[in-house]
Design a protein around this motif. Structure first.
Motif, short mmCIF file in Angstrom:
data_model
loop_
_atom_site.label_atom_id
_atom_site.label_comp_id
_atom_site.label_asym_id
_atom_site.label_seq_id
_atom_site.Cartn_x
_atom_site.Cartn_y
_atom_site.Cartn_z
N GLY A 15 0.79 -1.21 0.00
CA GLY A 15 0.00 0.00 0.00
C GLY A 15 0.83 1.26 0.00
O GLY A 15 0.35 2.32 0.42
N SER A 16 2.07 1.17 -0.45
CA SER A 16 2.99 2.32 -0.54
C SER A 16 3.07 3.08 0.78
O SER A 16 2.67 4.24 0.89
N PRO A 17 3.59 2.45 1.82
CA PRO A 17 3.69 3.13 3.12
C PRO A 17 4.65 4.30 3.04
O PRO A 17 5.57 4.33 2.21
N SER A 18 4.44 5.29 3.91
CA SER A 18 5.38 6.40 4.01
C SER A 18 6.70 5.87 4.54
O SER A 18 6.79 4.75 5.06
N THR A 19 7.74 6.67 4.40
CA THR A 19 9.05 6.25 4.90
C THR A 19 8.98 5.94 6.39
O THR A 19 9.55 4.95 6.88
N LEU A 20 8.27 6.78 7.14
CA LEU A 20 8.12 6.56 8.57
C LEU A 20 7.40 5.25 8.85
O LEU A 20 7.85 4.45 9.69
N ILE A 23 9.64 2.22 8.13
CA ILE A 23 10.67 2.01 9.15
C ILE A 23 10.07 1.44 10.43
O ILE A 23 10.62 0.53 11.05
N LYS A 24 8.90 1.97 10.83
CA LYS A 24 8.27 1.48 12.05
C LYS A 24 7.83 0.03 11.93
O LYS A 24 7.68 -0.66 12.94
N SER A 25 7.60 -0.43 10.69
CA SER A 25 7.14 -1.81 10.50
C SER A 25 8.28 -2.82 10.50
O SER A 25 8.03 -4.03 10.51
N LEU A 26 9.53 -2.35 10.47
CA LEU A 26 10.67 -3.26 10.40
C LEU A 26 10.95 -3.87 11.78
O LEU A 26 11.27 -3.14 12.72
N PRO A 27 10.88 -5.18 11.93
CA PRO A 27 11.17 -5.79 13.23
C PRO A 27 12.60 -5.51 13.71
O PRO A 27 12.85 -5.50 14.92
N ILE A 28 13.52 -5.28 12.78
CA ILE A 28 14.91 -5.06 13.16
C ILE A 28 15.18 -3.64 13.64
O ILE A 28 16.28 -3.32 14.08
N SER A 29 14.16 -2.76 13.53
CA SER A 29 14.34 -1.38 13.97
C SER A 29 13.70 -1.19 15.33
O SER A 29 12.54 -1.57 15.56
N GLY A 30 14.43 -0.57 16.23
CA GLY A 30 13.90 -0.24 17.54
C GLY A 30 13.14 1.07 17.51
O GLY A 30 12.73 1.55 16.45
N PRO A 31 12.94 1.70 18.67
CA PRO A 31 12.18 2.95 18.74
C PRO A 31 12.76 4.03 17.85
O PRO A 31 13.97 4.23 17.78
N VAL A 32 11.88 4.74 17.12
CA VAL A 32 12.29 5.83 16.25
C VAL A 32 11.39 7.04 16.50
O VAL A 32 10.28 6.91 17.01
N ILE A 33 11.90 8.22 16.15
CA ILE A 33 11.09 9.42 16.28
C ILE A 33 10.13 9.53 15.09
O ILE A 33 10.28 8.85 14.11
N GLY A 34 9.15 10.39 15.22
CA GLY A 34 8.21 10.59 14.14
C GLY A 34 6.78 10.78 14.60
O GLY A 34 6.00 11.48 13.98
N ASP A 35 6.40 10.15 15.72
CA ASP A 35 5.05 10.26 16.25
C ASP A 35 5.09 10.73 17.70
O ASP A 35 5.85 10.21 18.51
N SER A 36 4.28 11.69 18.04
CA SER A 36 3.95 12.04 19.42
C SER A 36 5.17 12.09 20.34
O SER A 36 5.20 11.47 21.38
N ASN A 37 6.17 12.85 19.93
CA ASN A 37 7.42 12.84 20.68
C ASN A 37 7.75 14.16 21.37
O ASN A 37 8.87 14.33 21.83
N GLN A 38 6.82 15.11 21.44
CA GLN A 38 7.19 16.39 22.01
C GLN A 38 7.51 16.29 23.50
O GLN A 38 8.19 17.14 24.04
N PHE A 39 7.03 15.24 24.17
CA PHE A 39 7.33 15.08 25.59
C PHE A 39 8.54 14.18 25.83
O PHE A 39 8.93 13.97 26.96
N GLY A 50 12.54 12.12 10.83
CA GLY A 50 12.43 10.67 10.95
C GLY A 50 13.79 10.05 11.17
O GLY A 50 14.83 10.67 10.94
N SER A 51 13.80 8.81 11.64
CA SER A 51 15.06 8.13 11.91
C SER A 51 14.86 6.63 11.77
O SER A 51 13.72 6.15 11.69
N ILE A 52 15.95 5.89 11.76
CA ILE A 52 15.90 4.43 11.79
C ILE A 52 16.92 3.95 12.81
O ILE A 52 18.03 4.49 12.90
N ASN A 53 16.52 2.96 13.59
CA ASN A 53 17.27 2.55 14.77
C ASN A 53 17.49 1.05 14.73
O ASN A 53 16.78 0.28 15.39
#
Length: 928
Positions: A15-20, A23-39, A50-53
């Protein structure tokens, strides 16, 4: 080597996911920024980025490349490495992910692995796509991307452009995000608006601390801190779960053969992300006042203020009219439940941030001789992070409370000659715009004007510009040695690389420059404690840091046997200065045991030097909910460290690949042992070591080792048996070489394809990553033990490194293709985690002692003790239409799964769950 490749066709099936989202769907990636992170303190300063971890060891330890070349990291506070959201979506053909430490080949930053975005090389004609995602409570997310390419006899050209819009999603559109104080106090502050105040005659109290009578009507919690009355204020309804983002990319590349032995490549990228109105609390709480650091009772209001007598009456103290001539604003913030006058939407404070990146790369690939090839390139990238905001000025606020506020104020008579009062009570506003509440105690004649608010908090007075550039020169030779092993001829490669980095920052105004305005009163440069002019935010100074890295490396490909191959690499990097140099070897072996089974292994050392931002001596201010202060937000001043050293690691990987008759299984065991992590000392660790954990009423230990890193109220006075956790005003967090990190885990991937299933092709697969251990060693800095060793695996780690580390992450899919139709079902799984923090208690009545155990007035908080797993089902149908067109329709999170409870501000963990709920997405693509 363990490499995963995700191609354009595979992304289309999803379904042509966004880059974010990818990345969030990759099991090999840990926590990344992009959603609800102002706190999240670690992500502040990077909204829209965005980032990949990889492996969860930190995004800054994953090297992100575009066509095999480096880009500069996202500049500014909270940087998590290269901003993946700036990659040119329309130009990408595939993403290659190397899941192994690769510093010997790629150099610093490749500790966790390498992610390489590869652009399209064979596009002929136009390719245009448009997408829209329907999100409940939002205007939706949408975008349009286009590319044109042409392949000619001796080369190709590609031009691409993209636009993506992500619409804001308010926290009020998700019921689970706004919890009552007694359920989840994380999003509430004792420094409230409406305030709690102390009526006085002169300096003598004539009543106890009194809660504003409008507290409950405008959404406050009628509570206590110890025995003191308080009106707790929730800022969460004024905030967004997702901010408005406008993203643009333009990209072009040309490849052509200059001769039979030389090929030229040049590419250029310009990307931009705008977050024009990020929403947050209408106003910050004070951490400094006219007399220095402090949060409690640092401002006063005279009885001549038009809101004063009304407030006394509404609080049931009408008998004190004419007796009390002033009040200490004991528990107070200037703007809160009434919103910020002049702001659109729900009344939250608005700030802006803009990211831009320009990048150009050019090079030659060819042959010097029949047996020796070369690859030479120069890459330059420049990124800018521009932010603008404001904060209320200390001196102006006190003057306005006294009746001498406003841009036209002249003379010496309060409330006259253009001078106006600032009304600090709830009778100044009509209601709570975020919660839709009406204030029955509102008195329109006492309302605060928009002009007064802008005078108190001058627009664009905070923030600044952070800029970082990177110039890379690469030169590689490769060829055959003429030496033969039983498996074939030994091949070699050798090269050099230089990287020149520059990082510079500026401040938005003289008010934000600590050299120009160091004191609460603008124009004054001599004061006892130089807090700066703002009630909450700190200051900075312009800075410039540069550095150069020089590297030499070599590789050998050793075909030991027909079925046994080894690769040996070694790299030397010199950072100069205090960082020094390093030599990192790596050995990788692959044994093809049978046609179906292969075994592989690698071992090596790796190295990451400090970035210019790590070494900068200036500081930036963030904010963090401090457990020791009842999770009230306090200022955290982050400073770089010119003497910081590098971090080093040893990594190894052992795996197996089994392929037979459409079935493929891959299993890898990985291990990373990192020493001297470059990290900031967690503010919560500092505060807890001095003040313990509690609701903020517990006494602090003034003799604690880390006391010097905390600024307390009352001019930084700490009195044993008197000073409490709520008296914390600011915390200093320095960049240091922190504790060891030892982590390991197992990756597994299974794919099975049936070529003839009900007239079509059926594909089944799963990918999962399991963390076996994630151990953090003792945290020692400057010879002082800051925190003891612990295991982070399976815990949320909200108050310590490294953040949430679930045991499991995985995706499971079934894909059926028949003719022009394709149907895909994907199950996404993220395991839950346990909140490692000490359980807390909140008050529902006055208490003479700190709440450390359950009682009639001390209520235990059980919310989010266990953050549950997040499991969703996505369905995508894709059809190929005539005229080279395709359409896909997706239902994401089909069963509308809400994220699990978590005891943080938004009441969910964005590293586990997702705020969107069920959404629907349509993508249309047309080729010309």
């Amino acid at each position: 080597m363990p490499v995963s490749v995700i191609g354009k066709e595979e992304l289309a099936k999803q379904g042509s996911p966004s880059t974010l989202d990818l990345i969030k769907s990759l099991p090999i990636s840990g926590p990344v920024i992009g959603d609800s992170n102002q706190f999240s303190t670690g992500a502040q300063g990077q909204p829209g980025a965005g980032s990949i971890n990889l492996r969860g060891i930190g995004s800054q330890r994953t090297l992100v490349l575009l066509n095999g070349r480096r880009s500069t990291v996202s500049p500014g506070a909270g940087s998590q490495g290269v901003d993946t959201n700036l990659m040119p979506v329309a130009a990408i053909q595939r993403v290659e992910i190397l899941k192994d430490g690769a510093a010997a080949t790629y150099g610093s930053d490749a500790m966790g692995g390498v992610v390489n975005f590869i652009t399209r090389k064979n596009l002929e004609g136009f390719d245009v796509s448009a997408d829209y995602r329907l999100v409940d409570g939002s205007a939706g997310d949408y975008g349009i991307n286009g590319a044109w390419g042409h392949v000619f006899d001796n080369g190709n050209v590609l031009i691409a452009a993209g636009y993506q819009r992500r619409s804001e999603l308010s926290s009020t559109d998700r019921k689970w995000a706004n919890q009552p104080y007694l359920t989840n106090p994380s999003g509430w502050s004792v420094l409230g608006q409406p305030p709690a105040f102390l009526p006085r005659k002169g300096a003598t109290p004539v009543a106890g601390v009194t809660r504003d009578g409008g507290c409950a009507a405008v959404g406050g919690f009628v509570g206590y801190t110890g025995a003191t009355a308080a009106c707790y204020f929730t800022y969460v309804p004024f905030d967004n779960l997702v901010e408005d983002e406008y993203r643009y990319q333009t990209y072009a590349e040309v490849n052509f053969d200059l001769s039979d032995t030389t090929r030229f490549h040049v590419e250029g990228l310009y990307s931009k992300t705008d977050t024009p109105h990020g929403r947050s609390s209408p106003g910050y709480p004070p951490t400094s006042g006219p007399n220095g650091p402090g949060s409690v009772g640092v401002f006063t209001v005279p009885s001549s203020n038009p809101g004063f007598n009304v407030a006394l009456t509404q609080a049931g103290l009408g008998a004190l009219i004419g007796v009390a001539d002033n009040a200490s604003l004991t528990l107070f913030r200037p703007l809160g439940a009434g919103g910020r006058p002049g702001e659109s939407g729900l009344g939250g404070y608005t700030s802006s941030r803009n990211f831009e990146m320009f990048r150009v790369s050019a090079g030659f690939v060819g042959k010097l001789t029949e047996s020796i090839g070369y690859d030479v390139a120069v890459t330059y990238s420049d990124a800018t992070n521009t932010s603008r905001g404001n904060d209320i000025l200390i001196d102006r606020l006190q003057r306005a409370l006294n009746g001498f506020g406003g841009p036209a104020c002249t003379g010496t008579v309060a409330g006259a000659n253009g001078c106006v009062y600032f009304n600090p009570f709830s009778n100044a506003y009509a209601g709570n715009p975020a919660l839709g509440l009406t204030n029955p105690g509102y008195v329109s004649s006492g309302a605060n004007s928009v002009d007064l608010i802008k005078w108190l908090a001058p627009p664009n007075s905070t923030g600044g510009e952070a800029r970082q550039s990177l110039l890379v020169f690469d030169a590689v030779l490769n060829g055959q040695t003429g030496i033969n092993l039983p498996g074939g001829e030994i091949a070699w490669a050798a090269g050099i690389q230089t990287r020149s980095e520059e990082a510079r920052s500026s401040v938005a105004s003289d008010l934000a420059d600590s050299r120009v305005t160091p004191c609460p009163v603008v124009g004054t440069v001599n004061c006892t404690i130089k807090t700066g002019p703002f009630i909450f935010l700190g200051q900075g100074t312009p800075s410039y840091v540069d550095g150069q890295v020089k590297a030499v490396f070599g590789e050998l490909n050793l075909p030991i046997l027909d079925n046994l191959n080894a690769q040996l690499a070694v790299r030397y990097e010199d950072y100069g200065g205090q960082t020094g140099s390093t030599t990192n070897p790596k050995l990788a072996v692959k044994w093809q045991v049978t046609d179906a089974l292969a075994l592989r292994a690698s071992v090596g050392t790796t190295f990451r030097g400090p970035t210019p931002a790590d070494r900068a001596s200036d500081g930036v201010t963030g904010l963090s909910g401090i457990t020791a202060a009842g999770n009230n937000f306090k200022s955290v001043d982050f400073f770089g460290n010119p003497s910081i050293g590098p971090e080093t690691a040893t990594t190894y990987n052992i795996g197996a690949i089994f392929e037979v008759h459409g079935f493929r299984a891959i299993v890898d065991y990985w291990n990373y042992a990192i020493e001297g992590q470059i990290s900031s000392v967690p503010a919560n660790v500092i505060a807890t070591s001095v003040a313990g954990a509690g609701n903020g009423t517990q006494f602090v230990n003034c003799g604690a080792t880390l006391r010097s890193l905390i600024t307390f109220s009352n001019n930084n006075t700490c009195t044993q048996g008197v000073t409490i956790g709520n008296d914390i005003a600011r915390i200093r967090s320095d960049r240091v070489n922190g504790p060891t990190l030892d982590t390991s885990g197992i990756d597994a991937q299974i794919d099975y394809t049936l070529d003839d299933f009900i007239g079509g092709e059926l594909g089944l697969g799963a990918a999962a990553s399991y963390v076996l251990k994630y151990d953090i060693g003792d945290f020692t800095a400057g010879g002082v033990k800051i925190d003891s060793a612990y295991s982070a695996k399976g815990f949320t780690n909200y108050n310590r490194l490294p953040g949430t580390i679930p045991d499991w992450r995985g995706t499971f899919y079934a894909n059926y293709k028949r003719g022009i139709h394709n149907l895909r079902a994907t199950v996404n799984y993220v395991d839950g985690a346990t909140d490692n923090r000490t359980p807390i208690f909140v008050q529902n009545g006055p208490s003479a002692t700190a709440c450390v155990a359950a009682s009639a007035v001390c209520v235990p908080v059980t919310f989010g003790l266990e953050v549950k797993r997040f499991v969703t089902l996505d369905l995508t149908y894709r059809v190929q239409l005539p005229w080279d067109a395709t359409v896909s329709v997706s239902a994401l999170n089909v069963f509308d799964k809400d994220p699990s409870q978590a005891r943080i501000e938004y009441s969910y963990d964005p590293y586990i769950g997702n705020a969107y709920g069920r959404t629907f997405k349509v993508v249309a693509t047309k080729k010309f």
